[in-house]
Write a protein that holds these residues in place. Structure first.
Motif, mmCIF file in Angstrom:
data_model
loop_
_atom_site.group_PDB
_atom_site.id
_atom_site.type_symbol
_atom_site.label_atom_id
_atom_site.label_comp_id
_atom_site.label_asym_id
_atom_site.label_seq_id
_atom_site.Cartn_x
_atom_site.Cartn_y
_atom_site.Cartn_z
ATOM 1 N N ALA A 137 -7.570 -9.949 0.739
ATOM 2 C CA ALA A 137 -8.870 -8.986 0.457
ATOM 3 C C ALA A 137 -9.201 -8.247 1.922
ATOM 4 N N LYS A 138 -9.670 -7.124 1.718
ATOM 5 C CA LYS A 138 -10.360 -6.470 2.768
ATOM 6 C C LYS A 138 -11.726 -6.411 2.433
ATOM 7 N N GLU A 139 -12.811 -6.740 3.473
ATOM 8 C CA GLU A 139 -14.168 -6.673 2.979
ATOM 9 C C GLU A 139 -14.900 -5.493 3.326
ATOM 10 N N LYS A 140 -15.254 -4.692 2.241
ATOM 11 C CA LYS A 140 -15.880 -3.640 2.346
ATOM 12 C C LYS A 140 -16.761 -3.319 1.252
ATOM 13 N N ARG A 141 -17.961 -2.400 1.163
ATOM 14 C CA ARG A 141 -18.720 -2.266 0.066
ATOM 15 C C ARG A 141 -18.124 -0.812 -0.306
ATOM 16 N N ARG A 142 -18.269 -0.469 -1.409
ATOM 17 C CA ARG A 142 -17.859 0.615 -2.112
ATOM 18 C C ARG A 142 -19.183 1.493 -2.677
ATOM 19 N N TYR A 143 -19.277 2.782 -1.738
ATOM 20 C CA TYR A 143 -20.554 3.491 -1.987
ATOM 21 C C TYR A 143 -20.108 4.693 -2.817
ATOM 22 N N PHE A 144 -20.796 5.398 -3.497
ATOM 23 C CA PHE A 144 -20.826 6.650 -4.251
ATOM 24 C C PHE A 144 -21.873 7.486 -4.116
ATOM 25 N N LEU A 145 -21.623 8.891 -4.080
ATOM 26 C CA LEU A 145 -22.916 9.738 -3.892
ATOM 27 C C LEU A 145 -22.528 10.988 -4.928
ATOM 28 N N SER A 146 -23.360 11.451 -5.446
ATOM 29 C CA SER A 146 -23.223 12.417 -6.551
ATOM 30 C C SER A 146 -23.030 13.735 -5.743
ATOM 31 N N ALA A 147 -22.032 14.600 -6.174
ATOM 32 C CA ALA A 147 -21.641 15.912 -5.379
ATOM 33 C C ALA A 147 -22.483 16.732 -5.584
ATOM 34 N N ASP A 148 -23.444 16.721 -6.704
ATOM 35 C CA ASP A 148 -24.335 17.741 -7.197
ATOM 36 C C ASP A 148 -25.728 17.730 -6.359
ATOM 37 N N ARG A 149 -25.895 16.643 -5.268
ATOM 38 C CA ARG A 149 -27.379 16.808 -4.846
ATOM 39 C C ARG A 149 -27.052 17.541 -3.537
ATOM 40 N N GLY A 150 -28.088 18.095 -2.994
ATOM 41 C CA GLY A 150 -28.255 19.012 -2.003
ATOM 42 C C GLY A 150 -27.790 18.633 -0.480
#
Length: 156
Positions: A137-150
């Protein structure tokens, strides 16, 4: 174990919905079969790969999907396994390792040296399964961000 076919798409979408519910995530979009058809069999075909596990009397009981990705730190491509899911009642029967073997064979066929994936930290059964296979395992958190935001605001 075999590659997905166009006729499998409604079954894969149903499994994806079960997978999302299992991981306490939002359900996939209603048009997932159409989206997968484009990715697997349309103009974008070749990048995404999907394998299904099928039992004669039960139908499709699981799937694994994967696509190549890049690692800047390693300066190399790897195969990202996006999903591996088996329907409840079919885990622990040796099907999971067969799906993993299919994904590993796909990595080798693409000339890639590594497969990477993630699982929620609470999914202890999956973690035990992956560790039994020899995965680390590699410890990380996965994030996501909508590309349609300013544009991002700059700090003041």
């Amino acid at each position: 174990m075999r590659r997905a076919r166009p006729a499998d798409l409604p079954h894969i979408a149903l499994l994806a919905a079960e997978h999302a519910a299992y991981e306490k995530a939002a359900p996939p979009p209603a048009d997932l079969p159409r989206r997968l058809e484009n990715l697997l069999f349309g103009p974008a075909a070749g990048r995404l790969c999907c394998f299904v596990a099928e039992l004669d009397d039960t139908g499709i009981i699981g799937y694994a999907s994967c696509a190549p990705e890049l690692s800047t730190w390693d300066g190399a491509e790897y195969l990202h396994m996006d999903c591996l899911f088996l329907r409840d009642g079919h885990r622990g029967l040796g099907v999971g390792p067969l799906l993993m073997d299919a994904v590993l064979a796909e990595a080798r066929a693409r000339g890639l040296d590594q497969v990477q994936w993630q699982t929620p930290p609470w999914n202890e059964d999956a973690i035990r399964f992956y560790e039994r296979l020899g995965a680390r395992a590699k410890e990380k958190r996965r994030y996501f961000l909508s590309a349609d935001r300013g544009p991002a605001e700059s700090p003041t």
